[in-house]
Design a protein around this motif. Structure first.
Motif, PDB file in Angstrom:
ATOM      1  N   HIS A 274     -15.396  84.718  12.969  1.00 27.22           N
ATOM      2  CA  HIS A 274     -16.166  83.715  13.701  1.00 27.22           C
ATOM      3  C   HIS A 274     -15.227  82.992  14.649  1.00 27.22           C
ATOM      4  O   HIS A 274     -14.122  82.604  14.269  1.00 27.22           O
ATOM      5  CB  HIS A 274     -16.809  82.713  12.738  1.00 27.22           C
ATOM      6  CG  HIS A 274     -17.650  81.700  13.434  1.00 27.22           C
ATOM      7  ND1 HIS A 274     -18.918  81.985  13.895  1.00 27.22           N
ATOM      8  CD2 HIS A 274     -17.399  80.419  13.784  1.00 27.22           C
ATOM      9  CE1 HIS A 274     -19.413  80.908  14.480  1.00 27.22           C
ATOM     10  NE2 HIS A 274     -18.502  79.953  14.434  1.00 27.22           N
ATOM     11  N   TYR A 275     -15.657  82.830  15.901  1.00 25.03           N
ATOM     12  CA  TYR A 275     -14.841  82.197  16.928  1.00 25.03           C
ATOM     13  C   TYR A 275     -15.633  81.074  17.591  1.00 25.03           C
ATOM     14  O   TYR A 275     -16.846  81.192  17.773  1.00 25.03           O
ATOM     15  CB  TYR A 275     -14.471  83.214  18.018  1.00 25.03           C
ATOM     16  CG  TYR A 275     -13.718  84.407  17.499  1.00 25.03           C
ATOM     17  CD1 TYR A 275     -12.339  84.385  17.395  1.00 25.03           C
ATOM     18  CD2 TYR A 275     -14.396  85.564  17.116  1.00 25.03           C
ATOM     19  CE1 TYR A 275     -11.642  85.484  16.919  1.00 25.03           C
ATOM     20  CE2 TYR A 275     -13.709  86.669  16.645  1.00 25.03           C
ATOM     21  CZ  TYR A 275     -12.330  86.627  16.551  1.00 25.03           C
ATOM     22  OH  TYR A 275     -11.659  87.718  16.085  1.00 25.03           O
ATOM     23  N   GLU A 276     -14.936  80.022  17.980  1.00 22.24           N
ATOM     24  CA  GLU A 276     -15.533  78.938  18.763  1.00 22.24           C
ATOM     25  C   GLU A 276     -14.540  78.486  19.813  1.00 22.24           C
ATOM     26  O   GLU A 276     -13.343  78.390  19.541  1.00 22.24           O
ATOM     27  CB  GLU A 276     -15.909  77.752  17.869  1.00 22.24           C
ATOM     28  CG  GLU A 276     -17.013  78.078  16.898  1.00 22.24           C
ATOM     29  CD  GLU A 276     -17.484  76.882  16.087  1.00 22.24           C
ATOM     30  OE1 GLU A 276     -17.096  75.737  16.405  1.00 22.24           O
ATOM     31  OE2 GLU A 276     -18.237  77.095  15.131  1.00 22.24           O
ATOM     32  N   GLU A 277     -15.043  78.229  21.018  1.00 29.37           N
ATOM     33  CA  GLU A 277     -14.238  77.695  22.108  1.00 29.37           C
ATOM     34  C   GLU A 277     -14.872  76.392  22.580  1.00 29.37           C
ATOM     35  O   GLU A 277     -16.045  76.369  22.945  1.00 29.37           O
ATOM     36  CB  GLU A 277     -14.187  78.664  23.288  1.00 29.37           C
ATOM     37  CG  GLU A 277     -13.474  79.949  22.988  1.00 29.37           C
ATOM     38  CD  GLU A 277     -13.472  80.909  24.157  1.00 29.37           C
ATOM     39  OE1 GLU A 277     -12.626  81.797  24.157  1.00 29.37           O
ATOM     40  OE2 GLU A 277     -14.328  80.781  25.065  1.00 29.37           O
TER      41      GLU A 277
ATOM     42  N   VAL B  33     -19.727  74.198  23.616  1.00 26.62           N
ATOM     43  CA  VAL B  33     -19.029  75.103  22.712  1.00 26.62           C
ATOM     44  C   VAL B  33     -19.638  76.490  22.827  1.00 26.62           C
ATOM     45  O   VAL B  33     -20.857  76.647  22.774  1.00 26.62           O
ATOM     46  CB  VAL B  33     -19.142  74.613  21.242  1.00 26.62           C
ATOM     47  CG1 VAL B  33     -18.519  75.619  20.293  1.00 26.62           C
ATOM     48  CG2 VAL B  33     -18.509  73.240  21.082  1.00 26.62           C
ATOM     49  N   ASP B  34     -18.792  77.494  23.019  1.00 25.44           N
ATOM     50  CA  ASP B  34     -19.211  78.891  22.951  1.00 25.44           C
ATOM     51  C   ASP B  34     -18.812  79.377  21.571  1.00 25.44           C
ATOM     52  O   ASP B  34     -17.655  79.227  21.163  1.00 25.44           O
ATOM     53  CB  ASP B  34     -18.494  79.746  24.005  1.00 25.44           C
ATOM     54  CG  ASP B  34     -18.990  79.478  25.408  1.00 25.44           C
ATOM     55  OD1 ASP B  34     -20.191  79.215  25.565  1.00 25.44           O
ATOM     56  OD2 ASP B  34     -18.173  79.552  26.339  1.00 25.44           O
ATOM     57  N   ALA B  35     -19.756  79.949  20.822  1.00 26.05           N
ATOM     58  CA  ALA B  35     -19.473  80.437  19.476  1.00 26.05           C
ATOM     59  C   ALA B  35     -20.064  81.833  19.318  1.00 26.05           C
ATOM     60  O   ALA B  35     -21.135  82.122  19.829  1.00 26.05           O
ATOM     61  CB  ALA B  35     -20.065  79.492  18.435  1.00 26.05           C
TER      62      ALA B  35
END
Length: 54
Positions: free
Chosen positions: A35-38, A45-47
């Motif tokens: 799982h990634y979040e920016e 937030v892009d997840a």
């Protein structure tokens, strides 16, 4: 609005302005996936989640 590829290869929806700078990245990895979040400079937030590599 138009769709374009992000640096990670994911399709993103772009508004009328430019993409905002990424100010923080969070990643979690486990046996069931990644799982990634920016966090972007504008507070959005892009997840996304990816399956594990087999």
């Amino acid at each position: 609005m138009g769709e374009h590829q992000g640096h990670d290869g994911l399709a993103r929806i772009a508004g009328l302005g430019e993409e905002h700078e990424v100010v923080a990245v969070w990643a979690e990895h486990s046996a069931i996936g990644h799982h990634y979040e920016e966090l972007r400079a504008d507070g959005t937030v892009d997840a996304w989640t990816e399956p594990p590599v087999r």
